[in-house]
Design a protein around this motif. Structure first.
Motif, short mmCIF file in Angstrom:
data_model
loop_
_atom_site.label_atom_id
_atom_site.label_comp_id
_atom_site.label_asym_id
_atom_site.label_seq_id
_atom_site.Cartn_x
_atom_site.Cartn_y
_atom_site.Cartn_z
N HIS A 1 0.84 -1.20 0.00
CA HIS A 1 0.00 0.00 0.00
C HIS A 1 0.87 1.25 0.00
O HIS A 1 0.58 2.23 -0.70
CB HIS A 1 -0.91 0.02 1.23
CG HIS A 1 -1.83 -1.16 1.32
ND1 HIS A 1 -2.60 -1.42 2.43
CD2 HIS A 1 -2.09 -2.16 0.43
CE1 HIS A 1 -3.30 -2.52 2.22
NE2 HIS A 1 -3.01 -2.98 1.02
N LEU B 1 2.68 1.94 -3.36
CA LEU B 1 1.81 2.57 -4.36
C LEU B 1 1.87 4.09 -4.29
O LEU B 1 1.56 4.78 -5.26
CB LEU B 1 0.37 2.10 -4.20
CG LEU B 1 0.07 0.65 -4.58
CD1 LEU B 1 -1.38 0.31 -4.23
CD2 LEU B 1 0.31 0.43 -6.08
N PHE B 2 2.25 4.61 -3.12
CA PHE B 2 2.33 6.06 -2.92
C PHE B 2 3.77 6.51 -2.75
O PHE B 2 4.06 7.47 -2.04
CB PHE B 2 1.50 6.45 -1.68
CG PHE B 2 0.02 6.23 -1.86
CD1 PHE B 2 -0.80 7.25 -2.32
CD2 PHE B 2 -0.55 4.99 -1.58
CE1 PHE B 2 -2.15 7.04 -2.49
CE2 PHE B 2 -1.91 4.77 -1.76
CZ PHE B 2 -2.71 5.80 -2.20
N CYS C 1 -16.33 -2.24 1.65
CA CYS C 1 -16.57 -2.76 0.29
C CYS C 1 -17.80 -3.66 0.25
O CYS C 1 -18.60 -3.60 -0.70
CB CYS C 1 -15.33 -3.51 -0.20
SG CYS C 1 -13.93 -2.42 -0.57
N LYS D 1 -6.39 7.00 2.37
CA LYS D 1 -5.95 7.12 0.99
C LYS D 1 -6.02 5.79 0.23
O LYS D 1 -6.37 5.77 -0.95
CB LYS D 1 -4.51 7.66 0.94
CG LYS D 1 -4.36 9.11 1.36
CD LYS D 1 -5.00 10.04 0.35
CE LYS D 1 -4.68 11.49 0.64
NZ LYS D 1 -5.35 12.40 -0.32
N TYR D 2 -5.67 4.70 0.90
CA TYR D 2 -5.70 3.42 0.20
C TYR D 2 -7.06 2.73 0.37
O TYR D 2 -7.72 2.38 -0.62
CB TYR D 2 -4.59 2.49 0.69
CG TYR D 2 -4.62 1.16 -0.05
CD1 TYR D 2 -4.08 1.05 -1.32
CD2 TYR D 2 -5.24 0.05 0.50
CE1 TYR D 2 -4.14 -0.15 -2.04
CE2 TYR D 2 -5.31 -1.15 -0.20
CZ TYR D 2 -4.77 -1.25 -1.46
OH TYR D 2 -4.84 -2.42 -2.16
N ASP D 3 -7.48 2.52 1.61
CA ASP D 3 -8.68 1.70 1.82
C ASP D 3 -9.95 2.35 1.29
O ASP D 3 -10.88 1.65 0.87
CB ASP D 3 -8.84 1.39 3.32
CG ASP D 3 -7.69 0.54 3.84
OD1 ASP D 3 -6.99 -0.07 3.03
OD2 ASP D 3 -7.50 0.49 5.07
N ASP E 1 -9.94 5.71 -0.82
CA ASP E 1 -9.73 6.37 -2.11
C ASP E 1 -9.29 5.40 -3.20
O ASP E 1 -9.49 5.66 -4.39
CB ASP E 1 -8.70 7.48 -1.98
CG ASP E 1 -9.18 8.62 -1.10
OD1 ASP E 1 -10.36 8.61 -0.72
OD2 ASP E 1 -8.37 9.51 -0.78
N THR E 2 -8.67 4.28 -2.82
CA THR E 2 -8.18 3.32 -3.81
C THR E 2 -9.07 2.08 -3.84
O THR E 2 -9.74 1.80 -4.85
CB THR E 2 -6.72 2.93 -3.50
OG1 THR E 2 -5.92 4.11 -3.43
CG2 THR E 2 -6.18 2.01 -4.58
N GLU E 3 -9.10 1.33 -2.75
CA GLU E 3 -9.80 0.04 -2.75
C GLU E 3 -11.32 0.19 -2.82
O GLU E 3 -11.98 -0.41 -3.68
CB GLU E 3 -9.40 -0.73 -1.48
CG GLU E 3 -9.78 -2.19 -1.52
CD GLU E 3 -9.15 -2.95 -0.37
OE1 GLU E 3 -8.53 -4.00 -0.61
OE2 GLU E 3 -9.30 -2.49 0.79
N ALA F 1 -13.03 2.86 -3.66
CA ALA F 1 -13.40 3.56 -4.89
C ALA F 1 -13.39 2.60 -6.09
O ALA F 1 -14.24 2.70 -6.98
CB ALA F 1 -12.45 4.72 -5.14
N ALA F 2 -12.44 1.66 -6.12
CA ALA F 2 -12.39 0.67 -7.20
C ALA F 2 -13.61 -0.25 -7.14
O ALA F 2 -14.19 -0.60 -8.18
CB ALA F 2 -11.11 -0.14 -7.11
#
Length: 389
Positions: A66, A69-70, A274, A303-305, A307-309, A311-312
């Protein structure tokens, strides 16, 4: 009857108000989790976080994906620097002469180094602001254990003793609820107009083992999620009510969880964000706003959980989502910290100051009582500062 007023105090020139008094405290410590600030920091940082658990280095590299990725940089340290600036400005603007220091549990600047700096500067009574608003082992007791360990290290070095107290939980302070409300309204405004009116709210926080949740807060409130769940629900309700008042729409909302870790056979708080998005989509929700009320800043879990996960997952479902910002360095939050400092200082001087709190739970305790937020499955507990056990 003769005028008894001071002749030098003219009616159009009121007496200068007394400056705010932080006594007996002479320093404030911002205490946070810490995070890596480059790729080479990631695995050593995770080794600090997981020390004593026997997790192989190769597994830590996998866990650290994680961060990679940043660019290997957690946003938390930069955000804490912004909060430090906001606190120092707030104090200076209001005449509160209280130096502010910063220390982390798991990365530089380290807590022990910060306390050493405080002691060497001649300070002896320290207030602590932890970047965790709620009661739980990981959000309160563990910080207190780290404080006790660092104080013991300073004592072994022969440094003067410090007395350290921790500010009360601030999840229901107007300076926390207000920014979260406005950020939720701003996130709603980001949604397409055709789905905005029916958008639902998902209040998110860090999942923890149910055993840890059930024993969070004072003993008399243990069971069924303990103080951790009760406090989050109270804050979510306050934000949802204010959003309804501002928009005229009574939106469905739910408290959900994120960032689960640990062995899969151990029960943790659910539903996961999710999974929740999948159910909302199946239920016909036109859109969802994710509101991270469990976090003070937009660090990696956000940011990850989200904005990334998350959001996907929403994109996969075709479900419009927006994410509200955290309180961060909002001036209202800095003002809330100033209020909490002066409140605690006045209490220590034997006064009975007003204690700001919204919702049904009222202001939290100043001193953690015995049995508050123990480490689940570990007896005896490690020594902890700023409490009665």
């Amino acid at each position: 009857m003769p005028d008894q007023r001071d002749p030098l105090a003219a009616p159009d020139r009121p007496a200068r108000p007394e400056p705010p008094d932080a006594g007996p405290y002479d320093a404030l410590l911002l205490l946070s989790f810490g995070g890596p600030e480059g790729p080479d920091d990631v695995v050593p940082f995770l080794e600090n976080v997981t020390r004593g658990r026997g997790i192989p280095r190769e597994r830590l590299k996998e866990v650290g994906k994680h961060y990679f990725l940043f660019g290997g940089v957690s946003p938390i340290n930069a955000q804490n620097r912004e909060l430090l600036d906001a606190l120092r400005k707030e104090f200076a603007d209001h005449g509160l002469e209280l130096p502010v220091y910063w220390g982390n549990r798991n990365w530089a600047p380290y807590l022990t180094d910060a306390l050493r700096e405080i002691a060497d500067a001649g300070h002896r009574r320290v207030l602590v602001l932890a970047t965790s608003a709620y009661a739980s082992y990981s959000g309160c007791r563990q910080y207190r254990e780290n404080l006790a360990a660092s104080l013991a290290a300073l004592a072994e070095e022969g440094r003067p003793a410090l007395r350290v107290d921790k500010l009360r939980h601030y999840f229901n302070h107007p300076g926390f609820v207000g920014p979260m409300t406005d950020h939720t309204l701003a996130a709603l405004a980001e949604l397409p107009e055709e789905v905005r009116g029916g958008a639902r709210l998902a209040f998110t926080t860090h999942s923890i083992p149910t055993a840890a949740a059930d024993t969070s807060g004072p003993v008399e409130g243990h069971g069924d999620g303990g103080a951790y769940v009760a406090q989050h629900l109270d804050t979510a309700r306050q934000v949802a009510e204010r959003v309804r008042a501002a928009t005229g729409v009574d939106r469905p909302w739910q408290l959900v969880y994120q960032s689960r870790s640990g062995a899969p056979h151990i029960p943790w708080l659910e539903p996961d964000i999710c999974d929740h998005l999948e159910r909302e989509h199946a239920d016909g929700a036109p859109a969802v706003v994710m509101v991270p009320i469990g976090f003070v800043s937009d660090h990696m879990e956000v940011k990850y959980d989200l904005d990334t996960e998350a959001a996907a997952k929403a994109a996969e479902l075709g479900l419009p989502v927006a994410r509200a910002a955290t309180v961060g360095a909002d001036p209202r939050f800095a003002a809330a910290v100033r209020d909490l400092v002066l409140e605690r200082a006045a209490t220590e001087r034997g006064l009975a100051p007003a204690r700001c709190a919204l919702g049904a739970l009222g202001p939290s305790h100043d001193v953690c009582p015995a049995g508050c937020c123990p480490a689940a499955g570990r007896q005896p507990s490690r020594p902890a500062a700023a409490g009665t056990d």
